[in-house]
Each structure stands twice: as structure tokens, then as C-alpha cells.
Design a protein around this motif. Structure first.
Motif, PDB file in Angstrom:
ATOM      1  N   LEU A 194       0.832  -1.212   0.000  1.00 60.05           N
ATOM      2  CA  LEU A 194       0.000   0.000   0.000  1.00 60.05           C
ATOM      3  C   LEU A 194       0.862   1.256   0.000  1.00 60.05           C
ATOM      4  O   LEU A 194       0.632   2.186  -0.775  1.00 60.05           O
ATOM      5  CB  LEU A 194      -0.929   0.008   1.219  1.00 60.05           C
ATOM      6  N   VAL A 195       1.861   1.276   0.867  1.00 65.02           N
ATOM      7  CA  VAL A 195       2.750   2.445   0.946  1.00 65.02           C
ATOM      8  C   VAL A 195       3.535   2.597  -0.353  1.00 65.02           C
ATOM      9  O   VAL A 195       3.661   3.711  -0.883  1.00 65.02           O
ATOM     10  CB  VAL A 195       3.687   2.326   2.168  1.00 65.02           C
ATOM     11  N   LEU A 196       4.025   1.490  -0.895  1.00 64.48           N
ATOM     12  CA  LEU A 196       4.768   1.542  -2.154  1.00 64.48           C
ATOM     13  C   LEU A 196       3.890   2.053  -3.286  1.00 64.48           C
ATOM     14  O   LEU A 196       4.324   2.879  -4.093  1.00 64.48           O
ATOM     15  CB  LEU A 196       5.325   0.158  -2.497  1.00 64.48           C
ATOM     16  N   SER A 197       2.634   1.616  -3.332  1.00 63.39           N
ATOM     17  CA  SER A 197       1.743   2.075  -4.399  1.00 63.39           C
ATOM     18  C   SER A 197       1.452   3.557  -4.261  1.00 63.39           C
ATOM     19  O   SER A 197       1.349   4.274  -5.266  1.00 63.39           O
ATOM     20  CB  SER A 197       0.442   1.271  -4.407  1.00 63.39           C
ATOM     21  N   LEU A 198       1.346   4.050  -3.022  1.00 62.65           N
ATOM     22  CA  LEU A 198       1.159   5.492  -2.830  1.00 62.65           C
ATOM     23  C   LEU A 198       2.380   6.270  -3.294  1.00 62.65           C
ATOM     24  O   LEU A 198       2.249   7.304  -3.946  1.00 62.65           O
ATOM     25  CB  LEU A 198       0.886   5.798  -1.360  1.00 62.65           C
ATOM     26  N   LEU A 199       3.551   5.769  -2.964  1.00 63.88           N
ATOM     27  CA  LEU A 199       4.777   6.462  -3.369  1.00 63.88           C
ATOM     28  C   LEU A 199       4.982   6.404  -4.881  1.00 63.88           C
ATOM     29  O   LEU A 199       5.377   7.408  -5.485  1.00 63.88           O
ATOM     30  CB  LEU A 199       5.990   5.855  -2.645  1.00 63.88           C
TER      31      LEU A 199
END
Length: 128
Positions: free
Chosen positions: A118-123
Motif C-alpha cells: 500500500l505504501v509503495l503504491s502510494l509512493l
């Protein structure tokens, strides 16, 4: 000495309590998001202006926060949507804690992986 059934019941009770807290936090997050988004929409309908020049809107968290301080309707709406997006991310993070408290390390690892994705997709979405 407690029987096996009583011991299982006492172990399950904290797990349900954690799940209840996570559920409550999710509901509160959705309610807060809805109230903020609706407030921005009402302000937009009352003023008839977004608070930004035609065709523009805040695209970064810094711009949203700056517009929120100035009570710009689009910024308020976007802040409500950001809270709505953050709510399930919070749920995944809280689930990791709940699984660790239960000593369910397999699900804690899987939840950690989901949180990282999730964090990677946001970044990566921000970079695109």
C-alpha cells in the motif's frame, strides 16, 4: 486451575477487544471523512467557488493543508478524501499489531507485506 476451555476463552477475549477497537476506529474514520467532505461540499455550494483558479486544485498534501487552513472548499473535500484513503491503511497497520499480540506471526508477516505494498503504491503513484 483453569480448564482448557476457560483458558481459550480468556485468550480470545483480548483478541475480540482489539478487533472491536479496530472496527470502531474504521467507523470513526469513515464518519470523520464523510463529515469533512460534506462540509467542503456545502461550502462549495454556498460560495459557488472552489477557492482555486478555474481548472486547478491542490495536488499535494502540503497544498491541501494550506488550503484547509484558508477554508478553501476543494481543499476541505480533498482532506476528507485523504482521511478516507488513510482509514484502510490504518486498519492494516492496526491488524499487524493485533496479530502480533495474538502471536500469529504468519498473518502479521502477510499484513506487513500488504502494508508495504500500500505504501509503495502510494509512493509510486506520487512519482507518476
Amino acid at each position: 486451575m483453569a480448564s482448557a476451555g476457560e483458558q481459550k476463552q480468556t485468550e480470545a477475549k483480548p483478541a475480540f477487544m482489539v478487533e472491536d477497537l479496530i472496527s470502531l476506529a474504521l467507523r470513526i474514520g469513515v464518519i470523520i471523512s464523510s463529515v469533512i467532505t460534506a462540509s467542503g461540499l456545502v461550502l462549495l455550494l454556498i460560495t459557488g467557488q472552489s477557492g482555486y483558479p478555474a481548472g486547478t486544485f491542490p495536488t499535494t498534501i502540503t497544498q491541501v493543508l494550506a488550503g484547509l487552513i484558508q477554508l478553501k472548499p476543494f481543499a476541505i473535500i480533498e482532506f476528507g478524501l485523504l482521511i478516507l484513503l488513510a482509514t484502510p491503511i490504518f486498519w492494516v497497520a492496526a491488524s499487524i499489531v493485533a496479530f502480533l499480540l495474538r502471536r500469529d506471526y504468519s498473518y502479521a508477516i502477510i499484513s506487513t507485506y500488504v502494508l508495504l505494498m500500500l505504501v509503495l503504491s502510494l509512493l509510486l503513484g506520487k512519482a507518476a
